[in-house]
Design a protein around this motif. Sequence first.
Motif, mmCIF file in Angstrom:
data_model
loop_
_atom_site.group_PDB
_atom_site.id
_atom_site.type_symbol
_atom_site.label_atom_id
_atom_site.label_comp_id
_atom_site.label_asym_id
_atom_site.label_seq_id
_atom_site.Cartn_x
_atom_site.Cartn_y
_atom_site.Cartn_z
ATOM 1 N N MET A 201 0.850 -1.172 0.000
ATOM 2 C CA MET A 201 0.000 0.000 0.000
ATOM 3 C C MET A 201 0.900 1.241 0.000
ATOM 4 N N GLU A 202 0.516 2.223 -0.771
ATOM 5 C CA GLU A 202 1.277 3.464 -0.859
ATOM 6 C C GLU A 202 1.247 4.203 0.472
ATOM 7 N N PHE A 203 2.319 4.952 0.739
ATOM 8 C CA PHE A 203 2.402 5.711 1.987
ATOM 9 C C PHE A 203 1.257 6.708 2.107
ATOM 10 N N PHE A 204 0.973 7.452 1.033
ATOM 11 C CA PHE A 204 -0.078 8.468 1.100
ATOM 12 C C PHE A 204 -1.438 7.834 1.408
ATOM 13 N N THR A 205 -1.722 6.693 0.799
ATOM 14 C CA THR A 205 -2.996 6.017 1.043
ATOM 15 C C THR A 205 -3.093 5.569 2.495
ATOM 16 N N LEU A 206 -2.026 4.966 3.007
ATOM 17 C CA LEU A 206 -2.022 4.531 4.400
ATOM 18 C C LEU A 206 -2.147 5.726 5.341
ATOM 19 N N PHE A 207 -1.453 6.805 5.018
ATOM 20 C CA PHE A 207 -1.540 8.008 5.841
ATOM 21 C C PHE A 207 -2.966 8.559 5.844
ATOM 22 N N ALA A 208 -3.599 8.605 4.684
ATOM 23 C CA ALA A 208 -4.972 9.111 4.585
ATOM 24 C C ALA A 208 -5.933 8.225 5.377
ATOM 25 N N ILE A 209 -5.743 6.915 5.310
ATOM 26 C CA ILE A 209 -6.586 6.003 6.094
ATOM 27 C C ILE A 209 -6.360 6.231 7.584
ATOM 28 N N ALA A 210 -5.108 6.363 7.983
ATOM 29 C CA ALA A 210 -4.792 6.577 9.397
ATOM 30 C C ALA A 210 -5.419 7.875 9.907
ATOM 31 N N VAL A 211 -5.307 8.932 9.130
ATOM 32 C CA VAL A 211 -5.900 10.210 9.531
ATOM 33 C C VAL A 211 -7.417 10.089 9.567
ATOM 34 N N GLY A 212 -7.997 9.457 8.555
ATOM 35 C CA GLY A 212 -9.447 9.272 8.524
ATOM 36 C C GLY A 212 -9.949 8.499 9.732
ATOM 37 N N LEU A 213 -9.251 7.418 10.079
ATOM 38 C CA LEU A 213 -9.647 6.619 11.238
ATOM 39 C C LEU A 213 -9.481 7.383 12.552
ATOM 40 N N SER A 214 -8.505 8.249 12.603
ATOM 41 C CA SER A 214 -8.224 8.944 13.859
ATOM 42 C C SER A 214 -9.174 10.111 14.126
ATOM 43 N N MET A 215 -9.997 10.488 13.169
ATOM 44 C CA MET A 215 -10.833 11.671 13.338
ATOM 45 C C MET A 215 -11.878 11.522 14.437
ATOM 46 N N ASP A 216 -12.448 10.342 14.619
ATOM 47 C CA ASP A 216 -13.377 10.148 15.738
ATOM 48 C C ASP A 216 -12.657 10.373 17.061
ATOM 49 N N ALA A 217 -11.495 9.731 17.196
ATOM 50 C CA ALA A 217 -10.716 9.868 18.426
ATOM 51 C C ALA A 217 -10.231 11.311 18.603
ATOM 52 N N PHE A 218 -9.883 11.967 17.506
ATOM 53 C CA PHE A 218 -9.461 13.367 17.547
ATOM 54 C C PHE A 218 -10.593 14.246 18.092
ATOM 55 N N ALA A 219 -11.809 14.025 17.593
ATOM 56 C CA ALA A 219 -12.959 14.811 18.047
ATOM 57 C C ALA A 219 -13.227 14.572 19.533
ATOM 58 N N VAL A 220 -13.137 13.319 19.973
ATOM 59 C CA VAL A 220 -13.331 13.012 21.395
ATOM 60 C C VAL A 220 -12.209 13.644 22.215
ATOM 61 N N SER A 221 -11.001 13.660 21.674
ATOM 62 C CA SER A 221 -9.866 14.270 22.377
ATOM 63 C C SER A 221 -10.065 15.773 22.554
ATOM 64 N N ILE A 222 -10.642 16.424 21.557
ATOM 65 C CA ILE A 222 -10.951 17.851 21.694
ATOM 66 C C ILE A 222 -11.914 18.051 22.860
ATOM 67 N N THR A 223 -12.929 17.206 22.910
ATOM 68 C CA THR A 223 -13.895 17.283 24.001
ATOM 69 C C THR A 223 -13.219 17.025 25.348
ATOM 70 N N ASN A 224 -12.355 16.024 25.406
ATOM 71 C CA ASN A 224 -11.627 15.748 26.645
ATOM 72 C C ASN A 224 -10.764 16.941 27.042
ATOM 73 N N GLY A 225 -10.163 17.596 26.066
ATOM 74 C CA GLY A 225 -9.359 18.788 26.355
ATOM 75 C C GLY A 225 -10.180 19.910 26.952
ATOM 76 N N ILE B 113 -16.476 14.790 10.056
ATOM 77 C CA ILE B 113 -16.969 14.849 8.678
ATOM 78 C C ILE B 113 -15.799 14.675 7.709
ATOM 79 N N PHE B 114 -14.707 15.390 7.959
ATOM 80 C CA PHE B 114 -13.515 15.267 7.122
ATOM 81 C C PHE B 114 -12.998 13.830 7.112
ATOM 82 N N GLY B 115 -12.906 13.216 8.276
ATOM 83 C CA GLY B 115 -12.433 11.828 8.366
ATOM 84 C C GLY B 115 -13.321 10.870 7.587
ATOM 85 N N GLY B 116 -14.627 11.047 7.690
ATOM 86 C CA GLY B 116 -15.558 10.197 6.946
ATOM 87 C C GLY B 116 -15.401 10.349 5.449
ATOM 88 N N LEU B 117 -15.255 11.584 4.991
ATOM 89 C CA LEU B 117 -15.068 11.826 3.558
ATOM 90 C C LEU B 117 -13.759 11.218 3.052
#
Length: 190
Positions: free
Chosen positions: A1-25, A169-173
Motif C-alpha cells: 500500500m502506498e504511503f499516502f494512502t495509508l496516511f490518509a486512512i490513518a488520519v481518517g480513522l483517527s478523526m473520531d478519536a481526535f474529536a473526542v480528544s478535543i472534548t476531553n481537552g 466529517i472530514f475523516g468520513g469523507l
Amino acid sequence: MEFFTLFAIAVGLSMDAFAVSITNGIYYRKDAVRYGALSALFFGLFQGLMPLIGYFAGRTFSDAISSIDHWVALILLGFIGGKMVVESVHELRHPSTEPVCRTFTVRLMLTQALATSIDALAVGVSFAVMRVNILQAAGFIAVVTFLCCLVGVFLGKKVGTLFSQKAEIFGGLVLILIGLKIFLEHTLGL
C-alpha cells in the motif's frame, strides 16, 4: 500500500478519536497534559489493535473473496465513512443536551477508545483482502492516532468545540474517497 494512502486512512480513522480528544481537552483543562497523554495512548493503542483483529479475522475468508476485494473495500470504507459523516451532520443539526460526566476514569477512557476504534476493525478486514503488511499499517495507524489525539486535547484546551464535528466529517469523507480509489484502481487498472 502506498504511503499516502495509508496516511490518509490513518488520519481518517483517527478523526473520531481526535474529536473526542478535543472534548476531553475542554473538560479536563487543568490536567490536560496528564489526561491528554493517557487518552492519546489509549486511543492509539486501540486504533492499532483493531486493524490487527480485523485483519486476522478477514484472512480466514480473504481467499474466497479475492475476486471481489475491491467491492469489499469500497463497501466497508464507504459505509464507515458515510456513517461518520451522517452522525456528525446529525450532531451539528441536533446538538446533544445531555449532561457530561467530568470524572476521568480508566473505564471512561477504555469505553471511548473502544467506541472510536470499531471502524478500524472493518478497515483491518479490508487490509486482509488487499494483503497489506498489517504490522506496519497497524503501527502507523496507532502512531498517527496518538499524535492526532495529543493535538486534539490541546486544541480542546485552547479552542473548544469549534473543530470536533468538522473533523469527523472530514475523516468520513477521506475514508469514502479511499474506498473509491481502491475500487477504481482495481476495476480500471489505474
